[in-house]
Design an enzyme around this catalytic site. Structure first.
Site, mmCIF file in Angstrom:
data_model
loop_
_atom_site.group_PDB
_atom_site.id
_atom_site.type_symbol
_atom_site.label_atom_id
_atom_site.label_comp_id
_atom_site.label_asym_id
_atom_site.label_seq_id
_atom_site.Cartn_x
_atom_site.Cartn_y
_atom_site.Cartn_z
ATOM 1 N N ARG A 31 0.850 -1.204 0.000
ATOM 2 C CA ARG A 31 0.000 0.000 0.000
ATOM 3 C C ARG A 31 0.880 1.246 0.000
ATOM 4 N NH1 ARG A 31 -1.281 3.589 3.677
ATOM 5 N NH2 ARG A 31 -0.295 2.398 5.359
ATOM 6 N N VAL A 32 0.438 2.258 -0.749
ATOM 7 C CA VAL A 32 1.032 3.591 -0.662
ATOM 8 C C VAL A 32 -0.101 4.577 -0.421
ATOM 9 C CG1 VAL A 32 3.107 3.177 -2.031
ATOM 10 C CG2 VAL A 32 0.982 3.815 -3.184
ATOM 11 N N SER A 33 0.170 5.603 0.395
ATOM 12 C CA SER A 33 -0.869 6.556 0.780
ATOM 13 C C SER A 33 -1.222 7.517 -0.342
ATOM 14 C CB SER A 33 -0.425 7.356 2.008
ATOM 15 O OG SER A 33 -0.169 6.495 3.095
ATOM 16 N N THR A 34 -0.260 7.822 -1.183
ATOM 17 C CA THR A 34 -0.502 8.757 -2.281
ATOM 18 C C THR A 34 0.316 8.328 -3.486
ATOM 19 O OG1 THR A 34 -0.350 11.076 -2.975
ATOM 20 C CG2 THR A 34 1.327 10.286 -1.451
ATOM 21 N N GLN A 39 5.772 8.446 -4.266
ATOM 22 C CA GLN A 39 5.627 7.111 -3.691
ATOM 23 C C GLN A 39 5.377 6.104 -4.807
ATOM 24 O OE1 GLN A 39 3.164 6.485 -0.285
ATOM 25 N NE2 GLN A 39 3.486 8.539 0.523
#
Length: 216
Positions: A31-34, A39
């Site tokens: 998972r990446v937040s943005t 990222q």
């Protein structure tokens, strides 16, 4: 490696290595937040895939949540991973780091308990945690104790807050419902039962009776 947002890709078995029934089926979650601040989920997936290949596991699925904050309750690919875990589509889950996977210690523990009940192992690469090993099992027990402590502390804070409010004379609980005694009398005069009166006014029959008797 181009990956569409919130989509999963099937990872083929290692090139040149035939898949057999005895191979451990593995899935990875990342998972990446943005996606617009540099990222790149491939940094996680590359390490996860290499680790799985080194262990001789056959990668059957990747679950990639892109642009999803770690605080979000709903993550499409994580939800799909949990659903597929119940279908026994894989035997081990590999993640890059705990905070890429779980929102909190208690969330992590619940997920690990679910995986253990399903016979699925869990590996966190950065923390070097593998629940199939004695050390991993020990850390799982420690995490359980930490989560229990977290729940106890929250409960104690709630109780302390209630005690403090009560000591200051604050009235706890729901505010008392306003009851119209004249309306009760009118309904009773029409032959309505106490239960019917209560239903009509959104209160219990006992509450309607007390109001009519002036005890509220």
């Amino acid at each position: 490696m181009a990956v569409k947002e919130n989509t999963a890709r099937v990872v083929s078995p290692q090139q040149g290595v035939p898949a057999t029934d005895s191979e451990t089926r593995a899935a990875i979650y990342a998972r990446v937040s943005t996606t617009n601040h540099g990222q790149d989920v491939s940094m996680q997936t590359r390490d996860l895939e290499q680790f799985a290949h080194a262990r001789g596991w056959r990668l059957v699925e990747s679950y990639l949540d892109l642009g999803i904050s770690g605080s979000k309750d709903k993550r499409p690919q994580l939800d799909r991973l949990i659903a597929d875990a119940h279908k026994r589509k894989f035997e081990v889950i590999v993640v890059w780091k705990f905070d890429r996977f779980a929102r909190s210690v208690s969330h992590l523990l619940r997920a690990l308990e679910t995986f253990r009940a399903l016979g699925i192992e869990f590996v966190s690469l950065s923390e070097q945690i593998d629940t199939s090993t004695p050390t991993g099992k020990m850390i799982f027990t420690v995490l359980g104790a930490v989560a229990e402590l977290e729940r106890s502390l929250i409960a104690e804070r709630v109780r302390a807050g209630l005690r403090n409010a009560k000591a200051k004379g604050r009235k706890l609980g729901r505010p008392a419902k306003q009851v119209n005694a004249a309306q009760i009398a009118a309904l009773r005069a029409q032959g309505a039962s106490w239960r019917a009166v209560g239903t009509r006014l959104g209160i219990s029959a006992a509450c309607a009776l007390k109001a009519a008797q002036g005890r509220l």
